[in-house]
Design a protein around this motif. Structure first.
Motif, short mmCIF file in Angstrom:
data_model
loop_
_atom_site.label_atom_id
_atom_site.label_comp_id
_atom_site.label_asym_id
_atom_site.label_seq_id
_atom_site.Cartn_x
_atom_site.Cartn_y
_atom_site.Cartn_z
N ALA A 76 0.83 -1.21 0.00
CA ALA A 76 0.00 0.00 0.00
C ALA A 76 0.86 1.25 0.00
O ALA A 76 0.52 2.26 -0.61
CB ALA A 76 -0.93 0.00 1.20
N LEU A 77 2.00 1.21 0.68
CA LEU A 77 2.88 2.37 0.79
C LEU A 77 3.97 2.42 -0.28
O LEU A 77 4.80 3.32 -0.28
CB LEU A 77 3.54 2.40 2.17
N ALA A 78 3.95 1.47 -1.20
CA ALA A 78 5.03 1.35 -2.19
C ALA A 78 5.22 2.64 -2.99
O ALA A 78 6.37 2.99 -3.31
CB ALA A 78 4.75 0.18 -3.13
N ASN A 79 4.19 3.35 -3.34
CA ASN A 79 4.33 4.56 -4.16
C ASN A 79 4.15 5.84 -3.36
O ASN A 79 4.10 6.93 -3.94
CB ASN A 79 3.31 4.53 -5.31
N ALA A 80 4.07 5.73 -2.04
CA ALA A 80 3.94 6.93 -1.21
C ALA A 80 5.25 7.70 -1.25
O ALA A 80 6.33 7.11 -1.13
CB ALA A 80 3.59 6.54 0.22
N PRO A 81 5.20 9.03 -1.41
CA PRO A 81 6.45 9.80 -1.53
C PRO A 81 7.25 9.86 -0.24
O PRO A 81 8.48 9.93 -0.29
CB PRO A 81 5.97 11.20 -1.93
N ASP A 82 6.60 9.79 0.93
CA ASP A 82 7.33 9.95 2.18
C ASP A 82 6.64 9.18 3.31
O ASP A 82 6.13 9.79 4.26
CB ASP A 82 7.42 11.45 2.52
N PRO A 83 6.62 7.84 3.23
CA PRO A 83 5.96 7.09 4.31
C PRO A 83 6.77 7.16 5.59
O PRO A 83 7.98 7.34 5.57
CB PRO A 83 5.91 5.66 3.76
N ALA A 84 6.06 7.02 6.71
CA ALA A 84 6.75 7.06 8.00
C ALA A 84 6.05 6.13 8.97
O ALA A 84 4.84 6.25 9.19
CB ALA A 84 6.76 8.48 8.56
N GLY A 85 6.76 5.19 9.52
CA GLY A 85 6.21 4.30 10.53
C GLY A 85 5.05 3.49 10.05
O GLY A 85 4.10 3.25 10.79
N GLY A 86 5.07 3.06 8.78
CA GLY A 86 3.97 2.25 8.26
C GLY A 86 2.72 3.06 7.94
O GLY A 86 1.65 2.49 7.77
N MET A 87 2.86 4.40 7.84
CA MET A 87 1.71 5.26 7.54
C MET A 87 2.08 6.24 6.43
O MET A 87 3.26 6.45 6.13
CB MET A 87 1.30 6.04 8.78
N PHE A 88 1.04 6.83 5.82
CA PHE A 88 1.25 7.88 4.84
C PHE A 88 1.57 9.18 5.59
O PHE A 88 0.86 9.56 6.52
CB PHE A 88 -0.01 8.12 3.99
N ARG A 89 2.64 9.87 5.20
CA ARG A 89 2.94 11.16 5.80
C ARG A 89 2.37 12.23 4.86
O ARG A 89 2.60 12.20 3.65
CB ARG A 89 4.44 11.37 5.94
N VAL A 90 1.61 13.16 5.42
CA VAL A 90 0.99 14.23 4.63
C VAL A 90 1.33 15.56 5.27
O VAL A 90 1.67 15.62 6.46
CB VAL A 90 -0.55 14.06 4.54
N PRO A 91 1.24 16.63 4.51
CA PRO A 91 1.50 17.96 5.09
C PRO A 91 0.48 18.27 6.17
O PRO A 91 -0.67 17.87 6.08
CB PRO A 91 1.34 18.93 3.92
N SER A 92 0.92 19.00 7.20
CA SER A 92 0.00 19.36 8.26
C SER A 92 -1.01 20.39 7.75
O SER A 92 -0.75 21.16 6.84
CB SER A 92 0.75 19.93 9.46
N VAL A 93 -2.18 20.32 8.33
CA VAL A 93 -3.26 21.23 7.96
C VAL A 93 -3.53 22.13 9.15
O VAL A 93 -3.74 21.65 10.26
CB VAL A 93 -4.53 20.45 7.58
N GLY A 94 -3.59 23.39 8.92
CA GLY A 94 -3.96 24.21 10.04
C GLY A 94 -3.21 25.44 10.10
O GLY A 94 -3.11 26.33 10.69
#
Length: 94
Positions: A76-94
């Protein structure tokens, strides 16, 4: 069916449209033609036509919801640009 200039301007106001002065007469003719075409429906004998909300029968085209194994995390994370700890890393919102 004739539509007045005032009606055209009123409808334009309701629709929040600006119709340039030089186009009001053309729009008046076009709306009149549309109303005349729609008005022809009233000439039809529709007494034997059952009211419907849609002209075609709608059927569910989805497959049955059958549980099945999900993708392994690595796949699932194979094409994620910046996975971290088995999760998708996304920019923070707020």
């Amino acid at each position: 069916m004739a539509i007045s200039r005032e009606d055209v301007l009123h409808v334009a106001t309701l629709a929040r449209l600006e119709i340039p002065e030089e186009e009001v007469e053309r729009v008046q003719e076009q709306l009149g033609a549309i109303l005349e075409a729609v008005g022809k429906v009233s000439e039809l004998d529709l007494s034997d036509v059952e009211p419907t909300s849609h002209p075609l029968d709608l059927v569910n085209v989805w497959d049955e919801d059958v549980p099945r194994p999900s993708l392994p995390p690595d796949e699932a994370l194979a094409n994620a640009p910046d996975p971290a700890g088995g999760m998708f890393r996304v920019p923070s919102v707020g």
